[in-house]
Design an enzyme around this catalytic site. Structure first.
Site, PDB file in Angstrom:
ATOM      1  N   GLU A 297       3.717  -4.381  12.456  1.00 43.42           N
ATOM      2  CA  GLU A 297       2.800  -3.114  12.426  1.00 43.42           C
ATOM      3  C   GLU A 297       1.724  -3.670  11.538  1.00 43.42           C
ATOM      4  O   GLU A 297       2.183  -3.925  10.524  1.00 43.42           O
ATOM      5  CB  GLU A 297       3.698  -2.111  11.780  1.00 43.42           C
ATOM      6  CG  GLU A 297       3.310  -0.572  11.841  1.00 43.42           C
ATOM      7  CD  GLU A 297       2.029  -0.429  10.800  1.00 43.42           C
ATOM      8  OE1 GLU A 297       1.055  -0.508  11.487  1.00 43.42           O
ATOM      9  OE2 GLU A 297       2.367  -0.222   9.881  1.00 43.42           O
TER      10      GLU A 297
ATOM     11  N   ASN B  33       0.620  -1.292  -0.126  1.00 33.02           N
ATOM     12  CA  ASN B  33       0.112  -0.102  -0.152  1.00 33.02           C
ATOM     13  C   ASN B  33       0.642   1.254  -0.132  1.00 33.02           C
ATOM     14  O   ASN B  33       0.678   2.132  -0.777  1.00 33.02           O
ATOM     15  CB  ASN B  33      -1.054   0.107   1.390  1.00 33.02           C
ATOM     16  CG  ASN B  33      -0.445  -0.197   2.541  1.00 33.02           C
ATOM     17  OD1 ASN B  33       0.655  -1.105   2.615  1.00 33.02           O
ATOM     18  ND2 ASN B  33      -0.781   0.524   3.422  1.00 33.02           N
TER      19      ASN B  33
ATOM     20  N   CYS C  67      -2.960   1.977   6.682  1.00 29.07           N
ATOM     21  CA  CYS C  67      -3.354   1.136   7.919  1.00 29.07           C
ATOM     22  C   CYS C  67      -3.934   2.207   8.871  1.00 29.07           C
ATOM     23  O   CYS C  67      -4.831   1.785   9.709  1.00 29.07           O
ATOM     24  CB  CYS C  67      -1.898   0.410   8.524  1.00 29.07           C
ATOM     25  SG  CYS C  67      -0.640   1.646   8.904  1.00 29.07           S
TER      26      CYS C  67
END
Length: 447
Positions: free
Chosen positions: A213, A115, A247
């Site tokens: 993460e 992403n 995120c």
């Protein structure tokens, strides 16, 4: 693990382990100079790099430029990390010098997602190199150029010695091989919570440290004392930036009932006004989602939410991979788009009437990455933040932000805490703590 991927990690990692010894022996000035050159190269080739981010990753112009800016900052901060104090003198009850120092781990494995591939790769690669480790990076196959080849070329031209930084191509099986390799002592993984659990479990079996993460479903709190016009702009950016494929994206808009109608109306207007199209076009504000699988997942969550009673106020349609920014009103805790990370340009709005209800809503998922609170009273915002576990808090801003100088990470299903960022976080993430004592003469014992 496929036969073609299984043997690939071994030779790459062994070569990195051999090269790491000389890299660790280099002076901190040498390593810092290499990282500064890397940052300069990122800036000098910004146009070429942003081109790849737009063509391969679907990033619109502003998002691509942001990635390049932060990537350069990560290199410069890593250069500074190389010269930071790396130990402390300890008290001791014996006639000796006692101290703790941070030493290289050896080889660091980095697994980065599609992403935001440039930032989410370099933020681990640069500091790990700066303190004397070798690094093997496995980018997502969907962004193998802007998330892998670009970094390899930057580091080569910057002067990283051969073998010290390597890119391992492949899918999940290549990642599994990297985690399992005994020469890799630390794994830095960024990706979904489900994949992160598997990486963490595998790392645990091999007794190696892993920094995770992971996903998020970050709430943006809109209190009754806000300027709705400004708040709707903040909310639109938080949910729709980069097609929501971040995120930290605002996954839940928790809006006080006193301003909810006006907020939803203005948010929907902003969604309808956004230009969605080819990421290489300067007119496009949003580009495509990464692939058809992601598009279909997003659309299923939207349709499932409408079927569950949510009101579709904007969007909910697509052409090819171009998904329209979507606003869902009257969302409940059980609504699919509320309970799960959407990872698409969707803004679910939930109304609340009291601070107690708000806190309960904010804490109703297992994620804890980022929290935004919009209010006319910042102190009140901080009081709310004290009651909502989150790795990141932004008062009077949306949930998406990243600076190379700041610690970054989430709690709960969002990860294992702040493991990235300037200063101490990076130093601790990519080194081992070693206790050392020194005496003037050999100790004497009664044996």
């Amino acid at each position: 693990m496929s036969q073609d991927e299984a043997p690939r990690a071994g030779p790459v990692v062994r070569a990195a382990a051999r090269a790491q010894r000389d890299w660790a022996a280099a002076s901190f000035e040498e390593r810092a100079a290499v990282l500064r050159r890397a940052g300069d190269l990122v800036q000098a080739h910004a146009q070429e790099i942003t081109g790849w981010l737009r063509r391969e990753g679907g990033a619109a112009a502003a998002m691509a430029a942001f990635q390049v800016k932060v990537a350069a900052q990560e290199c410069f901060e890593a250069a500074a990390l190389a010269s930071r104090p790396h130990g402390e003198v300890l008290r001791t009850g014996k006639p000796r010098l006692s101290f703790a120092r941070q030493v290289q781990v050896g080889v660091v494995g980095v697994i980065a997602p599609f992403n935001v591939p440039l930032i989410l790769g370099i933020r681990s690669v640069a500091p790990a190199l700066a303190v004397g480790n070798a690094v093997v990076l496995k980018p997502d196959p969907r962004t193998a150029v802007c998330g892998g080849a670009v970094l390899a070329e930057v580091m080569r031209r910057a002067g990283v010695p051969e073998g010290v930084f390597q890119v391992l191509p492949g899918g999940a099986a290549a990642g599994e091989a990297l985690v399992a390799d005994p020469h890799v002592r630390v794994i830095s993984f960024t990706g979904s919570t489900g994949a992160g659990r598997r990486v963490g479990e595998a790392a645990g079996r091999h007794l190696k440290r892993v920094h995770l993460e992971l996903g998020g479903n970050s709430p943006l709190v809109v209190l009754e004392d806000v300027d709705v016009e400004a708040a709707s702009s903040v909310g639109a950016w938080g949910s729709f930036l980069h097609q929501g494929q971040i995120c930290m994206a605002t996954g839940r808009h928790l809006v006080h009932e006193g301003v909810a109608d006006a907020y939803v109306e203005r948010l929907a207007e902003r969604a309808e006004a956004l230009t969605v199209g080819d990421a290489e076009s300067e007119e496009s504000m949003l580009g495509p989602v990464i692939d058809a699988g992601q598009r279909d997942k997003v659309h299923a969550l939207v349709r499932g939410s409408v079927d569950a009673g949510a009101a579709l106020r904007a969007g909910g349609t697509y052409e090819g991979l171009f998904y329209r920014p979507t606003v869902l009103d009257r969302v409940e805790v059980h609504t699919p788009a509320y309970a799960r990370e959407v990872f698409g340009p969707v803004a679910p709005v939930v109304r609340f009437s009291s601070i107690g209800e708000l806190v309960e809503l904010a804490n109703s998922t297992a994620y804890g990455l980022s929290l935004g609170v919009l209010t006319g009273n910042p102190v009140r915002g901080l009081e709310i933040a004290d009651r909502v576990p989150s790795g990141i808090v932004h008062i009077n801003d949306q949930t998406v932000d990243d600076e190379a100088v700041a610690p970054f990470g989430g709690v709960g299903d969002s990860g294992t805490g702040s493991r990235f960022g300037g200063g101490r976080a990076n130093l601790e993430a990519f080194t081992e703590t070693q206790w050392v004592t020194m005496r003037a003469d050999p100790a004497r014992y009664p044996f």
